[in-house]
Design a protein around this motif. Structure first.
Motif, PDB file in Angstrom:
ATOM      1  N   VAL A 177       7.201  -2.811  17.691  1.00  0.00           N
ATOM      2  CA  VAL A 177       6.381  -3.584  16.493  1.00  0.00           C
ATOM      3  C   VAL A 177       7.278  -3.725  15.225  1.00  0.00           C
ATOM      4  O   VAL A 177       7.840  -2.952  14.744  1.00  0.00           O
ATOM      5  N   LEU A 178       7.297  -4.910  14.811  1.00  0.00           N
ATOM      6  CA  LEU A 178       8.182  -5.259  13.487  1.00  0.00           C
ATOM      7  C   LEU A 178       6.838  -5.357  12.357  1.00  0.00           C
ATOM      8  O   LEU A 178       6.118  -5.935  12.703  1.00  0.00           O
ATOM      9  N   ARG A 179       7.014  -4.549  11.581  1.00  0.00           N
ATOM     10  CA  ARG A 179       5.757  -4.446  10.555  1.00  0.00           C
ATOM     11  C   ARG A 179       6.493  -4.926   9.224  1.00  0.00           C
ATOM     12  O   ARG A 179       6.725  -3.795   8.370  1.00  0.00           O
ATOM     13  N   PRO A 180       6.812  -6.113   8.688  1.00  0.00           N
ATOM     14  CA  PRO A 180       7.108  -6.373   7.243  1.00  0.00           C
ATOM     15  C   PRO A 180       5.639  -6.003   6.355  1.00  0.00           C
ATOM     16  O   PRO A 180       4.722  -6.237   6.678  1.00  0.00           O
ATOM     17  N   PHE A 181       6.076  -5.489   5.191  1.00  0.00           N
ATOM     18  CA  PHE A 181       5.007  -5.613   4.151  1.00  0.00           C
ATOM     19  C   PHE A 181       5.381  -5.861   2.691  1.00  0.00           C
ATOM     20  O   PHE A 181       6.608  -5.710   2.431  1.00  0.00           O
ATOM     21  N   VAL A 182       4.483  -5.807   1.946  1.00  0.00           N
ATOM     22  CA  VAL A 182       4.666  -5.765   0.547  1.00  0.00           C
ATOM     23  C   VAL A 182       3.540  -4.721   0.010  1.00  0.00           C
ATOM     24  O   VAL A 182       2.335  -4.342   0.529  1.00  0.00           O
ATOM     25  N   GLN A 183       4.037  -4.256  -1.303  1.00  0.00           N
ATOM     26  CA  GLN A 183       3.153  -3.054  -1.824  1.00  0.00           C
ATOM     27  C   GLN A 183       3.300  -3.414  -3.468  1.00  0.00           C
ATOM     28  O   GLN A 183       4.396  -3.655  -3.872  1.00  0.00           O
ATOM     29  N   VAL A 184       2.104  -3.164  -3.849  1.00  0.00           N
ATOM     30  CA  VAL A 184       2.288  -3.258  -5.282  1.00  0.00           C
ATOM     31  C   VAL A 184       1.744  -2.072  -5.970  1.00  0.00           C
ATOM     32  O   VAL A 184       0.687  -1.333  -5.399  1.00  0.00           O
ATOM     33  N   ARG A 185       1.941  -1.396  -7.324  1.00  0.00           N
ATOM     34  CA  ARG A 185       1.484  -0.245  -7.576  1.00  0.00           C
ATOM     35  C   ARG A 185       1.475  -0.370  -9.218  1.00  0.00           C
ATOM     36  O   ARG A 185       2.524  -0.830  -9.743  1.00  0.00           O
ATOM     37  N   ALA A 186       0.322   0.047  -9.821  1.00  0.00           N
ATOM     38  CA  ALA A 186       0.303   0.096 -11.325  1.00  0.00           C
ATOM     39  C   ALA A 186      -0.325   1.474 -11.709  1.00  0.00           C
ATOM     40  O   ALA A 186      -1.375   1.880 -11.484  1.00  0.00           O
ATOM     41  N   GLY A 187       0.589   1.959 -12.829  1.00  0.00           N
ATOM     42  CA  GLY A 187      -0.095   3.259 -13.423  1.00  0.00           C
ATOM     43  C   GLY A 187       1.044   4.028 -13.554  1.00  0.00           C
ATOM     44  O   GLY A 187       1.912   3.700 -14.633  1.00  0.00           O
ATOM     45  N   ASP A 188       1.459   5.457 -13.173  1.00  0.00           N
ATOM     46  CA  ASP A 188       2.314   5.955 -13.399  1.00  0.00           C
ATOM     47  C   ASP A 188       3.934   5.446 -13.217  1.00  0.00           C
ATOM     48  O   ASP A 188       4.726   5.549 -14.122  1.00  0.00           O
ATOM     49  N   GLU A 189       3.934   4.865 -12.155  1.00  0.00           N
ATOM     50  CA  GLU A 189       4.976   3.709 -12.082  1.00  0.00           C
ATOM     51  C   GLU A 189       4.355   2.601 -11.550  1.00  0.00           C
ATOM     52  O   GLU A 189       3.372   2.319 -10.580  1.00  0.00           O
ATOM     53  N   THR A 190       4.936   1.440 -12.145  1.00  0.00           N
ATOM     54  CA  THR A 190       4.481   0.064 -11.874  1.00  0.00           C
ATOM     55  C   THR A 190       5.571  -0.722 -11.384  1.00  0.00           C
ATOM     56  O   THR A 190       6.507  -0.855 -11.876  1.00  0.00           O
ATOM     57  N   TYR A 191       5.293  -1.257 -10.000  1.00  0.00           N
ATOM     58  CA  TYR A 191       6.374  -1.870  -9.321  1.00  0.00           C
ATOM     59  C   TYR A 191       5.775  -2.890  -8.356  1.00  0.00           C
ATOM     60  O   TYR A 191       4.748  -2.945  -7.954  1.00  0.00           O
ATOM     61  N   ALA A 192       6.736  -3.753  -7.885  1.00  0.00           N
ATOM     62  CA  ALA A 192       6.284  -4.589  -6.769  1.00  0.00           C
ATOM     63  C   ALA A 192       7.318  -4.325  -5.779  1.00  0.00           C
ATOM     64  O   ALA A 192       8.640  -4.268  -5.962  1.00  0.00           O
ATOM     65  N   ARG A 193       7.202  -3.987  -4.225  1.00  0.00           N
ATOM     66  CA  ARG A 193       7.873  -3.657  -3.217  1.00  0.00           C
ATOM     67  C   ARG A 193       7.824  -4.581  -2.129  1.00  0.00           C
ATOM     68  O   ARG A 193       6.693  -5.060  -1.591  1.00  0.00           O
ATOM     69  N   ALA A 194       8.997  -4.797  -1.322  1.00  0.00           N
ATOM     70  CA  ALA A 194       8.982  -5.523  -0.107  1.00  0.00           C
ATOM     71  C   ALA A 194       9.840  -4.875   0.896  1.00  0.00           C
ATOM     72  O   ALA A 194      10.775  -4.266   0.649  1.00  0.00           O
ATOM     73  N   GLY A 195       9.633  -4.870   2.101  1.00  0.00           N
ATOM     74  CA  GLY A 195      10.282  -4.167   3.237  1.00  0.00           C
ATOM     75  C   GLY A 195       9.758  -4.485   4.559  1.00  0.00           C
ATOM     76  O   GLY A 195       8.836  -5.185   4.753  1.00  0.00           O
ATOM     77  N   VAL A 196      10.421  -3.723   5.554  1.00  0.00           N
ATOM     78  CA  VAL A 196       9.973  -3.699   6.848  1.00  0.00           C
ATOM     79  C   VAL A 196      10.364  -2.627   7.507  1.00  0.00           C
ATOM     80  O   VAL A 196      11.317  -1.747   7.317  1.00  0.00           O
ATOM     81  N   ASP A 197       9.325  -2.188   8.759  1.00  0.00           N
ATOM     82  CA  ASP A 197       9.639  -1.046   9.472  1.00  0.00           C
ATOM     83  C   ASP A 197       9.761  -1.686  11.020  1.00  0.00           C
ATOM     84  O   ASP A 197       8.723  -2.449  11.176  1.00  0.00           O
ATOM     85  N   LEU A 198      10.502  -1.108  11.761  1.00  0.00           N
ATOM     86  CA  LEU A 198      10.584  -1.476  13.229  1.00  0.00           C
ATOM     87  C   LEU A 198      10.146  -0.063  13.859  1.00  0.00           C
ATOM     88  O   LEU A 198      10.934   0.811  13.740  1.00  0.00           O
ATOM     89  N   MET A 199       9.251  -0.202  14.824  1.00  0.00           N
ATOM     90  CA  MET A 199       8.678   0.932  15.300  1.00  0.00           C
ATOM     91  C   MET A 199       8.570   0.900  16.718  1.00  0.00           C
ATOM     92  O   MET A 199       8.247  -0.273  17.310  1.00  0.00           O
ATOM     93  N   PHE A 200       8.900   1.895  17.463  1.00  0.00           N
ATOM     94  CA  PHE A 200       8.923   2.026  18.898  1.00  0.00           C
ATOM     95  C   PHE A 200       8.050   3.375  19.189  1.00  0.00           C
ATOM     96  O   PHE A 200       8.080   4.379  18.702  1.00  0.00           O
TER      97      PHE A 200
END
Length: 303
Positions: A177-200
């Motif tokens: 399973v290929l699982r691309p994702f985006v993530q946002v967080r606001a507070g102690d650290e404020t960021y925007a993140r993008a990435g991918v996981d490949l799972m077996f």
């Protein structure tokens, strides 16, 4: 600050209200421990953490439901940030921080996209007693202890209301399973993140996984989800960090992007499961001379 705390608490209460009359039960508890001593053998920067996810939902739930609030992850986190030298830090290195976080996240799916939405209260400072625990642990195992100067210079007591959202689109690739994702967080650290996981393997491709804040590793939270055998995971992500309470300006200049690369394997037996992984964490501030490798361990015991 008080208004922000009340607003976050109100949102968490609303998130945790049952979406249906069906009674919630405990679906499982996921845990992940990270430390750079089981990675590159150092004791620096993002030196150690512990994450625990207590999952609650309708009995028999084996995957993310379609409704917001039907499955709730109650999350506890404990993290230690430290300079590279615990006794005589280099000028410009990061300050010591003992961090504890408590929050709740709703896991659900809409249109084939998996979501995790919620928030935390993130506490830092001597009130967490992290420096005391760190000092006692290092004394017991004969490792360098944080000096009085390092502990005196740690971040003071504070609480940061924090909200976060992750959205991922799993794509089946044969037995993986290929699982691309985006993530946002606001507070102690404020960021925007993008990435991918490949799972077996079933430990990662079934059930409901949560993401570790330090390494980005996904870890299983449902007790009955994984089948027996080996599972593997590799992943990468990059984050644009807009502000960080742990690297305040102008004392620190943030790197343009924060990179993470990870790989790990999980073995599941009839009653015991064991995961080990290693994650390379790129520099987080300009004065940080290199990245670091952090190890991660999860032990699951089923009766």
């Amino acid at each position: 600050m008080r208004a922000a705390v009340l607003a976050l608490l109100s949102s968490l209460v609303l998130t945790c209200l049952p979406a249906a009359a069906e009674e919630r039960v405990t679906l499982g508890v996921g845990r992940l421990f990270t430390n750079d001593q089981i990675g590159d053998g150092q004791d620096r920067w993002r030196t150690g953490s512990y994450s625990m996810s207590w999952m609650r939902g309708a009995e028999g739930t084996m995957a993310r439901p379609g409704g917001l609030g039907e499955v709730i992850e109650y999350r506890f986190g404990h993290r230690i940030l430290a300079p590279a030298d615990l006794t005589s830090p280099t000028p410009g290195d990061r300050r010591y921080a003992g961090i504890m976080a408590l929050g709740a996240y709703s896991h659900f799916t809409r249109g084939g996209i998996e979501f995790a939405l919620g928030g935390e209260l993130v506490a830092v400072g001597p009130m967490t007693r992290t420096d005391v625990l760190h000092d006692a642990t290092h004394e017991a195992v004969g490792m360098p202890r944080p000096s009085a100067a390092v502990r005196a210079a740690q971040f003071g007591n504070a609480v940061y209301p924090t909200i976060g959202l992750e959205a991922a689109r799993p794509v089946a690739l044969g037995g993986a399973v290929l699982r691309p994702f985006v993530q946002v967080r606001a507070g102690d650290e404020t960021y925007a993140r993008a990435g991918v996981d490949l799972m077996f393997g079933e430990n990662f491709t079934r059930g409901i996984t949560a993401r570790d804040e330090t390494t980005g590793f996904l870890y299983q939270t449902l007790e009955d989800a994984p089948g027996r055998g080996l599972s593997f995971l590799v992943g990468y992500d990059a984050a644009k960090v807009f502000s960080s309470a742990w690297l305040p300006e102008p004392a620190h200049s943030l790197t343009p992007l924060r990179h993470r690369l990870r790989a790990g394997a999980h073995w599941q037996g009839e009653h015991v499961g064991l995961f080990y992984g290693a994650a390379w964490l790129g520099p987080e501030f300009i004065a940080q001379p290199s990245g670091q490798v952090v190890g991660a361990v999860q032990l699951q015991v089923r009766f």
